[in-house]
Enzyme design. Structure first.
Site, short mmCIF file in Angstrom:
data_model
loop_
_atom_site.label_atom_id
_atom_site.label_comp_id
_atom_site.label_asym_id
_atom_site.label_seq_id
_atom_site.Cartn_x
_atom_site.Cartn_y
_atom_site.Cartn_z
N GLU A 154 -1.15 5.71 -6.92
CA GLU A 154 -0.70 6.74 -5.98
C GLU A 154 0.41 7.57 -6.61
O GLU A 154 1.28 7.03 -7.31
CB GLU A 154 -0.12 6.10 -4.71
CG GLU A 154 -1.07 5.20 -3.98
CD GLU A 154 -1.77 5.88 -2.81
OE1 GLU A 154 -1.29 6.93 -2.33
OE2 GLU A 154 -2.82 5.36 -2.39
N CYS B 276 30.29 27.21 16.65
CA CYS B 276 31.24 28.28 16.30
C CYS B 276 30.77 29.66 16.74
O CYS B 276 31.46 30.65 16.51
CB CYS B 276 31.54 28.28 14.80
SG CYS B 276 30.13 28.81 13.81
N LYS C 125 0.86 -1.17 0.00
CA LYS C 125 0.00 0.00 0.00
C LYS C 125 0.91 1.23 0.00
O LYS C 125 1.60 1.48 0.98
CB LYS C 125 -0.87 -0.03 1.27
CG LYS C 125 -1.90 1.04 1.32
CD LYS C 125 -2.88 0.73 2.47
CE LYS C 125 -3.95 1.79 2.59
NZ LYS C 125 -3.41 3.06 3.11
N CYS D 10 23.92 27.37 10.09
CA CYS D 10 25.18 28.04 10.36
C CYS D 10 25.91 28.13 9.02
O CYS D 10 26.15 27.12 8.37
CB CYS D 10 26.02 27.22 11.34
SG CYS D 10 27.73 27.77 11.42
ZN LIG Z 1 28.79 26.95 13.31
#
Ligand SMILES: [Zn+2]
Length: 614
Positions: free
Chosen positions: A154, A358, A109, A371
């Site tokens: 689907e 950092c 399914k 970051c």
């Molecule tokens: Zn960082």
């Protein structure tokens, strides 16, 4: 931009024409172009009544379609008990019409967006009676498996593709599918997935299924489920068990809600409820800062769970996750349990402003906190960790060890591969461990490793293990420095954007990659496509269907082998079939069909003789 009144009217007329053509299922322009024109109108005449008629697309704005037969739901069995009751019911009702031998088919399914394709109209399921016209999906590039007009199925994204390219950015493939169907403008991820031919409409008739006798269903369902799961590269949330005999189907009929001769067995991991103590933010290899929930310890399938991944920062924001939130967690195969749903949100949600590694300021990118400092120690550590993990031949280099190395300035693989025992000792490792680490580095170079693992270990975006394999079946690693997007795009499954991203990614690491190759890794070559033994095999060009249980290997392996030898492997017998290869318990239906179309019906043994005539 200035436009007079006549100009505005002209524009609206055009938009209306496009609109009605669209509703008729014969769009004259792309959705994207249509959106652009509406945007233009808005900038010229922001209060034009036409704009109020144009709402952001959702299914409700699409044309309604009445299904010729209602698309019924499937009744669900949540336990073995319920499945058992179902089998008893079927047996009893079959006996009423004198049928004692009952077969069930078991089919995966798919967990996608259900639709019905009659070749002309493609409609979503809607409420089962009335759905919405979503043919634009095909214009957008959703790929219909087996062609158009194959009925109910689907819309799904290839699972391997999702895992490799999208799982960092989307929680569930279905969300992306709904986005593709729903909106006129595709986001970057959707566009790429479509270009890479990874978004499919899969009619249920195109899926592998297994037939099991009623007596064996309960004892075999798990094994069969496992098998079918391993064969399907789509998200699957369970199995559909159906009576195969039309007479029994007719006799049992349907309720307003579901067919009585069919039941779905849900595949679901075990869940548990707990609450959040705290959120720990972790920096990944690519700079995504993701939330890990520290929870009150709770038992789940035999393990004490203390930490749960919570996907991404956007999820934390949207669902108000924080200390005190009550959550349901799930574990289905993966080692680390996942957040399933939030039962009671938290009163306080907080996000870090700075990178925990950092200290640079984080920024939001869609659902992610990021970051963007490339020298961020956490990212460097994760990158090195990734290399060893994917390569799989270097022991001892766990994340703690790598963190220690990076903190002492050994912040690249180049540097680490030059380290000697005394260097490790100087960093602070004991003499035994230092020896082990040096040995591990040596072994990682000496031990044979597939070139696609080596390539994927570099962590180039859009180039995981699956695509590395595909790429190396066409081009040798040594040539990658000159590899262009045009070269890549020629390979099936690589669209324009992915090819461009891979070309750029390789360029960025090429020098480093050459350096690493020169260290003398023992790379096993992926066989090149054009070196394959295709054309002179006895089955080259022949249509072959495999059915039943094979003895010499899995059916999937046999199929792959036959494809390598140039055969056209088919999933169903038709007029283009030359051989039907029958394993144990081959389906009578397929055999009859093969005789009908004059295909040769052969055993597994005969098949292997065919490959090696002597
Ligand atoms: Zn960082």
């Amino acid at each position: 931009m200035s436009d007079n009144k006549a100009g505005v009217e002209q524009r609206i007329k055009k938009l209306e024409a496009y609109n009605s053509a669209y509703r008729d299922g014969k769009p004259l322009i792309s959705d994207h172009e249509y959106d652009r024109l509406v945007g233009e109108l808005r900038s010229i005449d922001p209060f034009n009544p036409f704009l109020n008629r144009v709402e952001p697309e959702d299914f409700k704005t699409k044309r309604e379609v009445r299904h010729p037969l209602p698309m019924l739901s499937i009744e669900k069995a949540y336990s073995q008990k319920e499945l058992e009751r179902f089998v008893i019911r079927v047996k009893k009702e079959a006996a009423e019409i004198g049928i004692r031998e009952i077969l069930f088919s078991i089919t995966p399914k798919l967990d996608g967006l259900a639709g019905r394709d009659d070749g002309n109209v493609f409609a979503s399921r809607g409420n089962g009676e009335i759905g919405y016209e979503i043919s634009s999906a095909f214009q957008k590039g959703v790929y219909p498996i087996g062609g158009r007009g194959l009925g109910i199925g689907e819309i799904v994204i290839l699972k391997s593709y999702f895992d490799e390219h999208l799982s960092d950015n989307f929680e569930h493939p279905r969300n992306l599918v709904v986005g593709i169907i729903n909106s006129d403008t595709l986001n970057m991820f959707a566009e790429k997935a479509i270009e890479d031919r990874a978004v499919h409409f899969v009619p249920y008739v195109k899926l592998n299924s297994r037939e099991v006798a009623a007596e064996d269903l309960l004892s075999q369902i798990e094994e069969v489920t496992e098998k079918l799961f391993s064969e399907v590269d789509y998200p699957v949330d369970g199995m559909v068990v159906s009576v195969t005999d039309e007479r029994v189907r007719d006799h049992m009929g349907a309720t307003a809600h579901h067919y009585r001769w069919q039941i779905a067995v849900k595949k679901k991991g075990k869940t548990a409820v707990t609450s959040v103590i705290n959120i720990i933010w972790q920096v990944g290899r690519t700079g995504n800062v993701t939330p890990v929930l520290e929870v009150f310890p709770v038992s789940l399938s035999g393990a004490k769970i203390k930490r749960v991944t919570a996907h991404n920062a956007g999820k934390v924001k949207a669902e108000k996750i924080g200390p005190g939130a009550e959550i349901e967690i799930i574990r289905s195969g993966e080692v680390i349990p996942k957040l399933e749903k939030v039962i009671q949100p938290s009163v306080q949600t907080e996000f870090p402003e700075k990178c925990p590694s950092c200290n640079s300021i984080l920024s939001w990118d869609n659902d992610f906190l990021k970051c963007t400092m490339s020298s961020c120690p956490a990212q460097v550590e994760q990158g090195i960790f990734h290399f060893f993990k994917i390569l799989g031949t270097a022991e001892w280099f766990g994340i703690k060890t790598i963190q220690k190395l990076v903190s002492k300035g050994y912040d690249s693989l180049k540097k680490i591969y030059f380290m000697k025992e005394e260097d490790f000792i100087e960093v602070g490792f004991g003499p035994v461990q230092s020896k082990n680490l040096v040995n591990a580095l040596r072994i990682s170079k000496e031990k044979a490793v597939e070139d696609w693992r080596f390539l994927a270990a570099f962590g180039i975006s859009d180039l995981g293990t699956g695509d590395s394999r595909k790429l190396l079946a066409h081009y040798r690693l040594e040539r990658f420095g000159e590899l262009t997007r045009e070269d890549i795009i020629k390979i099936h499954g690589f669209g324009e954007k992915t090819s461009e991203s891979i070309e750029n990614g390789i360029q960025k690491v090429w020098e480093w990659m050459q350096h690493m190759m020169n260290l003398g890794f023992n790379l096993e070559r992926t066989p090149l496509e054009d070196e394959k033994e295709a054309s002179d095999s006895s089955i080259a060009g022949k249509g072959i269907v495999f059915t039943g249980k094979m003895n010499k290997g899995s059916r999937e392996d046999m199929k792959a082998h036959a494809v390598n030898l140039g055969a056209r492997v088919q999933s169903a017998v038709n007029t283009k079939t030359d051989y039907l290869v029958c394993g144990e318990k081959a389906g009578a239906g397929k055999i009859n069909k093969a005789k009908e179309v004059n295909a040769r019906v052969i055993t597994e043994e005969e098949y292997f003789k065919l490959l090696k005539p002597d």
